[in-house]
Scaffold this motif. Sequence first.
Motif, PDB file in Angstrom:
ATOM      1  N   MET A   1       2.950  -5.865   7.601  1.00 42.94           N
ATOM      2  CA  MET A   1       4.304  -6.785   7.811  1.00 42.94           C
ATOM      3  C   MET A   1       5.162  -5.660   7.669  1.00 42.94           C
ATOM      4  O   MET A   1       6.680  -6.162   8.234  1.00 42.94           O
ATOM      5  CB  MET A   1       4.469  -7.672   6.403  1.00 42.94           C
ATOM      6  CG  MET A   1       3.358  -8.665   6.396  1.00 42.94           C
ATOM      7  SD  MET A   1       3.062  -9.664   8.001  1.00 42.94           S
ATOM      8  CE  MET A   1       4.588 -10.608   7.888  1.00 42.94           C
ATOM      9  N   SER A   2       5.249  -4.540   7.234  1.00 37.47           N
ATOM     10  CA  SER A   2       6.445  -3.550   7.350  1.00 37.47           C
ATOM     11  C   SER A   2       5.625  -2.041   7.890  1.00 37.47           C
ATOM     12  O   SER A   2       4.673  -1.963   7.548  1.00 37.47           O
ATOM     13  CB  SER A   2       7.067  -3.400   5.965  1.00 37.47           C
ATOM     14  OG  SER A   2       5.831  -2.441   5.174  1.00 37.47           O
ATOM     15  N   PRO A   3       6.538  -1.646   8.668  1.00 39.27           N
ATOM     16  CA  PRO A   3       8.157  -1.605   8.922  1.00 39.27           C
ATOM     17  C   PRO A   3       8.330  -2.919   9.757  1.00 39.27           C
ATOM     18  O   PRO A   3       9.468  -3.400   9.763  1.00 39.27           O
ATOM     19  CB  PRO A   3       8.568  -0.670   9.549  1.00 39.27           C
ATOM     20  CG  PRO A   3       7.511  -0.071  10.492  1.00 39.27           C
ATOM     21  CD  PRO A   3       6.330  -0.453   9.285  1.00 39.27           C
TER      22      PRO A   3
ATOM     23  N   ALA B   1       5.489   6.402   4.044  1.00 41.18           N
ATOM     24  CA  ALA B   1       6.204   5.421   3.253  1.00 41.18           C
ATOM     25  C   ALA B   1       5.331   4.277   2.814  1.00 41.18           C
ATOM     26  O   ALA B   1       4.220   3.798   3.399  1.00 41.18           O
ATOM     27  CB  ALA B   1       7.365   4.904   3.962  1.00 41.18           C
ATOM     28  N   GLN B   2       5.589   3.603   1.533  1.00 40.89           N
ATOM     29  CA  GLN B   2       5.075   2.552   1.037  1.00 40.89           C
ATOM     30  C   GLN B   2       5.182   1.282   2.194  1.00 40.89           C
ATOM     31  O   GLN B   2       6.251   1.058   2.731  1.00 40.89           O
ATOM     32  CB  GLN B   2       5.272   2.100  -0.245  1.00 40.89           C
ATOM     33  CG  GLN B   2       4.790   0.763  -0.820  1.00 40.89           C
ATOM     34  CD  GLN B   2       5.260   0.274  -2.040  1.00 40.89           C
ATOM     35  OE1 GLN B   2       6.471   0.112  -2.309  1.00 40.89           O
ATOM     36  NE2 GLN B   2       4.443   0.285  -2.915  1.00 40.89           N
ATOM     37  N   HIS B   3       4.117   0.467   2.519  1.00 44.33           N
ATOM     38  CA  HIS B   3       4.234  -0.856   3.501  1.00 44.33           C
ATOM     39  C   HIS B   3       3.651  -2.006   2.849  1.00 44.33           C
ATOM     40  O   HIS B   3       2.840  -1.717   1.952  1.00 44.33           O
ATOM     41  CB  HIS B   3       3.837  -0.204   4.830  1.00 44.33           C
ATOM     42  CG  HIS B   3       4.606   0.783   5.214  1.00 44.33           C
ATOM     43  ND1 HIS B   3       5.911   0.446   5.782  1.00 44.33           N
ATOM     44  CD2 HIS B   3       4.663   1.861   5.844  1.00 44.33           C
ATOM     45  CE1 HIS B   3       6.498   1.598   6.640  1.00 44.33           C
ATOM     46  NE2 HIS B   3       5.506   2.483   6.493  1.00 44.33           N
ATOM     47  N   THR B   4       4.200  -3.128   3.351  1.00 50.65           N
ATOM     48  CA  THR B   4       3.501  -4.221   2.913  1.00 50.65           C
ATOM     49  C   THR B   4       2.538  -4.862   4.027  1.00 50.65           C
ATOM     50  O   THR B   4       2.661  -4.569   5.135  1.00 50.65           O
ATOM     51  CB  THR B   4       4.340  -5.397   2.477  1.00 50.65           C
ATOM     52  OG1 THR B   4       5.207  -5.518   3.681  1.00 50.65           O
ATOM     53  CG2 THR B   4       5.241  -4.819   1.302  1.00 50.65           C
TER      54      THR B   4
ATOM     55  N   CYS C   1       0.814  -1.182  -0.013  1.00 48.96           N
ATOM     56  CA  CYS C   1       0.003  -0.035  -0.010  1.00 48.96           C
ATOM     57  C   CYS C   1       0.828   1.205  -0.004  1.00 48.96           C
ATOM     58  O   CYS C   1       1.700   1.440   0.945  1.00 48.96           O
ATOM     59  CB  CYS C   1      -0.892  -0.164   1.292  1.00 48.96           C
ATOM     60  SG  CYS C   1      -2.223   1.146   1.365  1.00 48.96           S
ATOM     61  N   ASP C   2       0.886   2.175  -0.759  1.00 45.43           N
ATOM     62  CA  ASP C   2       1.377   3.329  -1.051  1.00 45.43           C
ATOM     63  C   ASP C   2       1.239   4.202   0.131  1.00 45.43           C
ATOM     64  O   ASP C   2       0.422   4.114   0.892  1.00 45.43           O
ATOM     65  CB  ASP C   2       1.162   4.163  -2.468  1.00 45.43           C
ATOM     66  CG  ASP C   2       1.670   3.455  -3.453  1.00 45.43           C
ATOM     67  OD1 ASP C   2       2.636   2.551  -3.610  1.00 45.43           O
ATOM     68  OD2 ASP C   2       1.150   3.451  -4.614  1.00 45.43           O
TER      69      ASP C   2
END
Length: 148
Positions: free
Chosen positions: A105-107, A136-139, A80-81
């Motif tokens: 899952m991120s950071p 920031a983009q994250h998963t 996701c942006d």
Amino acid sequence: MTKVGIIVMGVALAAAGAPAARAADILYGCSNNVTGKVRKLQVNIPPACNSTETLRTWDQYGPQERGFTECHVEIFAASCDANTFAVLDTSCAAGFATGASAIWMSPSGGADNGNFYFWARSGNLWTTISYNNTAAQHTFDVQLQCCS
């Protein structure tokens, strides 16, 4: 009164004041015999199913004898942006999706980056919308509970 009598009396009084243990909730639903789509979800009260449907039941431990015979989890990864929404459509490779969850899952696993929204769609399709409220983009991972 002896020490044993006092202990027994104390245990009896504690038991009398203890609330009764609550039975586990059972989830009921009507599953279409052709598509597998589940409708009329109710907790602890079986719904009236149509003649083209099968009554399914499950609890926190999985399927019950009259319902699904096997459940497993399938995981789907997405990103996701920053400061925006992402849409992910998922369906089970085997069985039918009976529930969904997601985790950032991120950071790092379980980070609180934003909200997830879930919709059970037609048949076996579930849509997950995430909102990333970071810069920031994250998963994230979506988990479907797939039962058959």
